[in-house]
Write an enzyme that holds these catalytic residues in place. Structure first.
Site, PDB file in Angstrom:
ATOM      1  N   HIS A 195      55.302  69.517  26.060  1.00 13.52           N
ATOM      2  CA  HIS A 195      54.302  69.517  25.150  1.00 13.52           C
ATOM      3  C   HIS A 195      53.159  68.541  25.669  1.00 13.52           C
ATOM      4  CE1 HIS A 195      56.355  65.909  23.829  1.00 13.52           C
ATOM      5  NE2 HIS A 195      54.937  65.327  23.939  1.00 13.52           N
ATOM      6  N   ASP A 238      45.550  62.540  19.650  1.00 13.91           N
ATOM      7  CA  ASP A 238      46.373  62.661  18.344  1.00 13.91           C
ATOM      8  C   ASP A 238      46.632  61.421  17.691  1.00 13.91           C
ATOM      9  OD1 ASP A 238      48.020  61.456  20.533  1.00 13.91           O
ATOM     10  OD2 ASP A 238      48.835  63.397  21.036  1.00 13.91           O
TER      11      ASP A 238
END
Length: 260
Positions: A138, A67
């Protein structure tokens, strides 16, 4: 899903490094999925040590970051591209051109996300994906409610995630609100997933994604559906697992040749 409970982050880092070393020696052009945050640091430290002392080479390997923040300028100290360089890739012999990350500065974010998916596919897919997990479950930046089939895309961070990451910035006001992240479907395409979690602060998340239902509210729970997911936790992170004794027994008695 295999859950391995170990005494400390040092043992966790060594066991994960064993799996990565075996992969790279067997397949020198292996594709590694690289995560940031504090959880993977012992893995990177151990791999760097093995590179320096044992000649473990990453010269033909590729790396793909999970990410990236949206809006941080190129070269920003806290951009994940720079973090991965500092923590791992600059410490071994992997070629800079073989290290890839989502483009959080792109004018066309949607196009950049599609291009990143295509680049992973062109490299042959991720052989081993390193993951941490957030306090809300997450993985990557797939916040609660993320589609279990999602691909690389832009996401808005929960305020809790921004607060958790504020320690890396001067203040929470400097933490971006948006990120580009590999999706849960993208992560699930990896051939082997190794998730690391340490500390009592991760205990509830570990309990929920290991032993709770598969549900979008806890993104990491999708790993229950992965054919080769290894969960490495310390005693504190394992403290809320109902089957902790079973996981310990299973790992203690597994054949030495099996690895993780």
């Amino acid at each position: 899903m295999e859950v391995v409970i170990l005494p400390s982050s040092k043992e966790i880092g060594a066991l994960a490094a064993d799996a990565i070393e075996a992969l790279v020696r067997r397949k020198p052009n292996a594709v590694l999925g690289l995560a940031t945050g504090s959880s993977p640091l012992p893995i990177y430290d151990e791999l760097a040590r093995r590179h320096d002392e044992d000649g473990l080479s990453f010269a033909e390997a590729h790396g793909f970051a999970l990410d990236e923040y949206v809006g941080l300028p190129l070269g920003h100290y806290e951009s994940y591209r720079e973090v991965i360089r500092r923590e791992f890739t600059n410490r071994v012999d992997i070629k800079p051109e073989n290290v890839h990350g989502p483009d959080g500065t792109a004018g066309d974010i949607l196009g950049a996300c599609a291009a990143y998916e295509a680049a992973i596919k062109a490299a042959g897919g991720v052989d081993l994906q390193i993951l941490g997990v957030g306090t809300d479950g997450h993985i990557g930046f797939n916040e609660p409610g993320s589609s279990l089939a999602s691909r690389t895309r832009i996401k808005t961070l929960l305020e809790q995630t921004r607060q958790d990451n504020a320690r890396f910035f001067s203040s929470i006001n400097d933490v971006p609100h948006h990120v580009v992240t590999q999706g849960l479907g993208t992560i699930m395409d990896a051939k082997h997933v190794v998730l690391v979690a340490t500390g009592v602060g991760k205990a509830a998340a570990v309990r929920d994604f290991v032993e709770g239902p598969v549900a979008a509210i806890c993104a990491a729970s999708v790993l229950q559906l992965h054919p080769h997911a290894t969960i490495l936790v310390d005693e504190a992170a394992a403290s809320e697992l109902k089957l902790a004794d079973y996981y310990r027994h299973t790992y203690t008695n597994k054949p030495a040749w099996q690895g993780i």
